[in-house]
Design a protein around this motif. Structure first.
Motif, PDB file in Angstrom:
ATOM      1  N   THR A   3       8.531  -6.456 -12.457  1.00  0.00           N
ATOM      2  CA  THR A   3       8.461  -6.885 -11.781  1.00  0.00           C
ATOM      3  C   THR A   3       6.630  -6.476 -10.021  1.00  0.00           C
ATOM      4  O   THR A   3       6.765  -5.407 -11.231  1.00  0.00           O
ATOM      5  N   LEU A   4       6.550  -6.951  -9.718  1.00  0.00           N
ATOM      6  CA  LEU A   4       5.174  -6.579  -8.647  1.00  0.00           C
ATOM      7  C   LEU A   4       5.313  -5.725  -8.639  1.00  0.00           C
ATOM      8  O   LEU A   4       4.185  -4.322  -8.307  1.00  0.00           O
ATOM      9  N   GLY A   5       6.843  -5.223  -7.807  1.00  0.00           N
ATOM     10  CA  GLY A   5       7.202  -4.566  -7.053  1.00  0.00           C
ATOM     11  C   GLY A   5       6.399  -2.570  -7.527  1.00  0.00           C
ATOM     12  O   GLY A   5       6.094  -2.046  -7.195  1.00  0.00           O
ATOM     13  N   SER A   6       6.816  -2.962  -9.241  1.00  0.00           N
ATOM     14  CA  SER A   6       7.446  -1.916  -9.812  1.00  0.00           C
ATOM     15  C   SER A   6       5.736  -2.096 -10.458  1.00  0.00           C
ATOM     16  O   SER A   6       5.086  -0.367 -10.657  1.00  0.00           O
ATOM     17  N   LEU A   7       4.978  -3.202 -10.216  1.00  0.00           N
ATOM     18  CA  LEU A   7       3.130  -2.628 -10.501  1.00  0.00           C
ATOM     19  C   LEU A   7       2.509  -2.178  -9.456  1.00  0.00           C
ATOM     20  O   LEU A   7       0.573  -1.924  -9.794  1.00  0.00           O
ATOM     21  N   ARG A   8       2.660  -2.143  -8.675  1.00  0.00           N
ATOM     22  CA  ARG A   8       1.718  -1.804  -7.399  1.00  0.00           C
ATOM     23  C   ARG A   8       1.378  -0.819  -7.633  1.00  0.00           C
ATOM     24  O   ARG A   8       2.192   0.695  -7.658  1.00  0.00           O
ATOM     25  N   GLN A   9       0.838   0.329  -6.773  1.00  0.00           N
ATOM     26  CA  GLN A   9       0.125   1.268  -6.280  1.00  0.00           C
ATOM     27  C   GLN A   9      -0.808   2.385  -7.968  1.00  0.00           C
ATOM     28  O   GLN A   9       0.206   3.224  -7.425  1.00  0.00           O
ATOM     29  N   GLN A  10      -0.788   1.581  -8.752  1.00  0.00           N
ATOM     30  CA  GLN A  10      -0.787   2.191  -9.963  1.00  0.00           C
ATOM     31  C   GLN A  10      -2.430   1.519 -11.026  1.00  0.00           C
ATOM     32  O   GLN A  10      -2.931   0.609 -10.203  1.00  0.00           O
ATOM     33  N   VAL A  11      -3.454   1.599 -11.627  1.00  0.00           N
ATOM     34  CA  VAL A  11      -3.916   2.081 -11.926  1.00  0.00           C
ATOM     35  C   VAL A  11      -4.337   1.363 -13.288  1.00  0.00           C
ATOM     36  O   VAL A  11      -3.770   2.215 -14.379  1.00  0.00           O
ATOM     37  N   HIS A  12      -4.159   0.241 -13.591  1.00  0.00           N
ATOM     38  CA  HIS A  12      -3.602  -0.396 -14.586  1.00  0.00           C
ATOM     39  C   HIS A  12      -5.488  -0.710 -15.363  1.00  0.00           C
ATOM     40  O   HIS A  12      -6.012  -0.707 -14.885  1.00  0.00           O
TER      41      HIS A  12
END
Length: 261
Positions: free
Chosen positions: A210-219
């Motif tokens: 989900t987008l929420g789980s991908l936020r606030q991370q550096v991919h």
């Protein structure tokens, strides 16, 4: 940036300006982001730049070869004019039969920031430019909020053609089109990528999270491991303005990451 201009940009995002309380912790004054042009509330229990040696969590690259790895070679060595011509003439998937025109991308060819959306909408299909209309105006305000003009960044989509009825792209369409974006990235060499919206993020990161789980991370994206930050799509924010505050946090996070690259 003066106070009146700052208030205008925050107002465009539907946000209120915050001021630090007098009792705020002294350590906050040492944060590098304190010199940023826009004041914002401190984030509770959120990593900050108060410890210069601490980097945001970096998502490990997938061990498997991305589906687009082989097709990407089709655009290797192509320059901007040739790449644009190839996109304009593309018939690699069925979307070529329903589009008005392709939407290649727009912006500064030496940009540090690359903004990537999902696919053109109806307005983009008519005008041949990504992020126009109300969503484009909100994106412009989002960029100005972190001190960037639209002319300073490069804006593109994963897909260069509009899916009928603005439906989600299917995996085959995304796989055929992604090599064009990968070549754009190779030519741009951006310092940071901002993926706006769930579909763009999932296609770029080859994930169903989900987008929420991908936020606030550096991919990291591609062979050059470009830092990639995920946030909400401006079109979604027009429908769900309560998430503008989260987007503001993502933009500040991206700005902080970019300053370290």
């Amino acid at each position: 940036m003066n106070s009146e201009l700052r208030q205008e940009y925050l107002a465009a995002l539907g946000l209120k300006s915050w001021a630090l309380r007098a009792t705020a912790e002294p350590a906050a004054a040492s944060q590098p982001v304190a010199a940023a042009p826009i004041a914002a509330p401190p984030r509770a229990a959120q990593p900050t730049a108060t410890q210069p040696t601490a980097m945001p969590p970096i998502a490990a690259p997938p061990s498997a070869t991305p589906p687009s790895a082989a097709p990407a070679a089709r655009e290797a060595g192509v320059d901007w004019p040739e790449l644009r011509a190839r996109v304009a003439a593309c018939t690699r998937c069925g979307l070529s039969a329903t589009r008005t025109q392709t939407v290649f991308g727009v912006g500064n060819l030496h940009a540090e920031w690359l903004i990537v959306g999902e696919a053109p909408g109806a307005d983009e299909d008519r005008q041949g430019e990504p992020f126009v209309g109300r969503a484009g105006q909100l994106l412009n305000s989002m960029l100005r909020a972190v001190g960037l003009a639209r002319e300073q960044v490069y804006i593109a989509n994963v897909l260069k053609c509009r899916p009928p009825g603005n439906r989600d792209p299917n995996p085959a369409e995304a796989a055929e089109c992604l090599p064009y974006l990968e070549r754009q990235i190779a030519l741009l060499k951006p310092k940071i990528m901002l993926a706006v919206g769930r579909i763009a993020a999932q296609n770029l990161l080859h994930t169903d999270k989900t987008l929420g789980s991908l936020r606030q991370q550096v991919h990291r994206f591609g062979a050059s491991a470009v830092p990639l930050i995920v946030t909400y799509h401006p079109g979604y924010l027009l429908r769900t303005p309560t998430d503008k505050r989260k987007t503001w946090e993502d933009l500040k996070f991206a700005r902080d990451v970019c300053s370290r690259v």
